[in-house]
Design a protein around this motif. Structure first.
Motif: not given
Length: 407
Positions: A1-11, A161-168
């Motif tokens: 779930m944490w990458p999904l939370y990070a995606a929400g933070f990113t947008t 950098v944030l987008g690329a890191a969360v994508a990986l």
């Protein structure tokens, strides 16, 4: 779930971090208020048009590829301005960021629903909303610090950098959620499903909450300044709003999962709190501004996880992306419609009447939600008779007579 939370933070961080700093730190690109308005509208305009499209695509090819692809595209769009560093390319980068967020935002919501059983979705959406609110809260502050230290270009570097890191991270850690088999759906079928109260009620509540949140962030500083408050006081009020919304969401999700709160009652209560907050905004002085911020934050924090959990519960899993994309569209319309309504009424009368107009509409929604929640309560068996044993109703995502959890 944490990458999904990070995606929400990113947008959220990307949207507010840049929007809050365009006008003050980019004189070469923002030459007038009209240009500023166009740059701000590009991001939201792309989301309004494309979120339903990418939500449907997530159902067709799987939510994870759309999530990862959207994050990669967000990183690429951010890097575009870093490389080009010219006012013209800022428009292209901003449009690309909005289009990319339109892909990974509804996909993340769909994955939150699909990767959690119905008994845990309230908490999951509460945590997702908390991290998204964290992005909205920290975006203007951290974005301002980055722009002050290295200009707008440094902020875009961090976003790339944030987008690329969360994508990986998402590519490695998020489980695959392959598309589910589904029957053919016509345009008429889609229209019927989107007009169903099961979809329309939670989406309308989410739109009202987003409208109030946008009005609070945009107009409470104006109200504070008109009563003689300084920028520190009004900024603190907006921070109270965002922080309250962030803290309430996980608690509301837990209460839903534990059976201490139902979606109908919770949504009606959230709308009532939001309407009360808008009414407090009509009061003069710091007390009115702070009360408005706290109540609007509490109301929107209550509505957001419950609204998404209700949508997930009433949606066939094979159509989850489409539903989340359409619901996100409703939120975007509320985000734009709330400030437009308040500003239009304020132009004719005063800002106080603008708050009153939105408070009235929100209160009507609360009354309607309370009536529907009461109407759906199960009838009590007469005294002296045994209540009929509960009979599970098949969910839209399961054939009749099939236990959804067993499936």
């Amino acid at each position: 779930m944490w990458p999904l939370y990070a995606a929400g933070f990113t947008t959220a961080f990307g949207a507010h971090g840049i929007a809050a700093n365009l006008g003050g730190f980019s004189d070469d690109a923002v030459t007038s208020l009209l240009v500023l308005g166009g740059l701000l509208a590009l991001y939201d305009g792309a989301e309004v048009v494309l979120k339903p499209v990418f939500g449907t695509l997530a159902d067709r090819v799987g939510a994870k590829p759309v999530l990862v692809g959207g994050l990669v595209a967000f990183a690429a769009a951010s890097a575009l301005y870093v490389v080009a560093d010219s006012p013209g390319w800022l428009w292209a980068a901003r449009l690309g960021q909005g289009a990319a967020a339109s892909a990974f935002s509804p996909s993340a919501s769909a994955l939150v629903a699909r990767l959690n059983p119905s008994a845990k979705r309230g908490r999951a959406f509460g945590s997702y909303g908390f991290h998204k609110s964290l992005g909205y809260t920290l975006g203007p502050l951290l974005g301002g610090l980055l722009v002050w230290a290295g200009g707008l270009r440094l902020l875009f570097v961090v976003l790339a950098v944030l987008g690329a890191a969360v994508a990986l991270w998402a590519a490695v850690a998020v489980p695959a959620a392959p598309p589910l088999p589904k029957r053919r759906q016509t345009v008429l079928d889609l229209a019927r499903r989107l007009a169903d109260p099961v979809f329309l009620g939670p989406t309308a509540a989410l739109a009202a909450a987003t409208a109030a949140l946008s009005v609070g962030v945009g107009f409470l500083p104006v109200t504070g300044a008109a009563t003689g408050l300084g920028t520190i006081a009004t900024g603190a009020a907006v921070s109270v709003l965002a922080a309250t919304a962030a803290l309430v969401q996980p608690a509301a999700g837990r209460a839903l999962d534990q059976g201490r709160l139902t979606t109908g009652t919770g949504l009606a209560t959230g709308l009532a709190l939001t309407a009360a907050g808008l009414a407090c905004a009509m009061l003069p002085g710091l007390a009115g501004v702070l009360a408005a911020a706290a109540l609007i934050g509490a109301g929107t924090g209550l509505i957001t996880p419950l609204g998404f959990a209700a949508l997930a519960a009433g949606t066939p899993e094979e159509r989850m992306g489409q539903t989340m994309g359409a619901a996100e569209l409703g939120r975007e319309l509320g985000d734009a419609g709330g400030p437009l309504l308040v500003a239009s009424v304020a132009t004719v009368a005063t800002l106080t009447y603008g708050y009153a107009a939105l408070a009235l509409l929100t209160a009507l929604g609360a009354v309607l939600g309370a009536v529907l929640a009461f109407a759906r309560r199960p009838a009590r068996a007469p005294e002296g008779t045994a209540a009929a044993p509960p009979h599970p109703t098949p969910t839209p995502s399961s054939p009749a007579g099939t236990d959804p959890e067993a499936r």
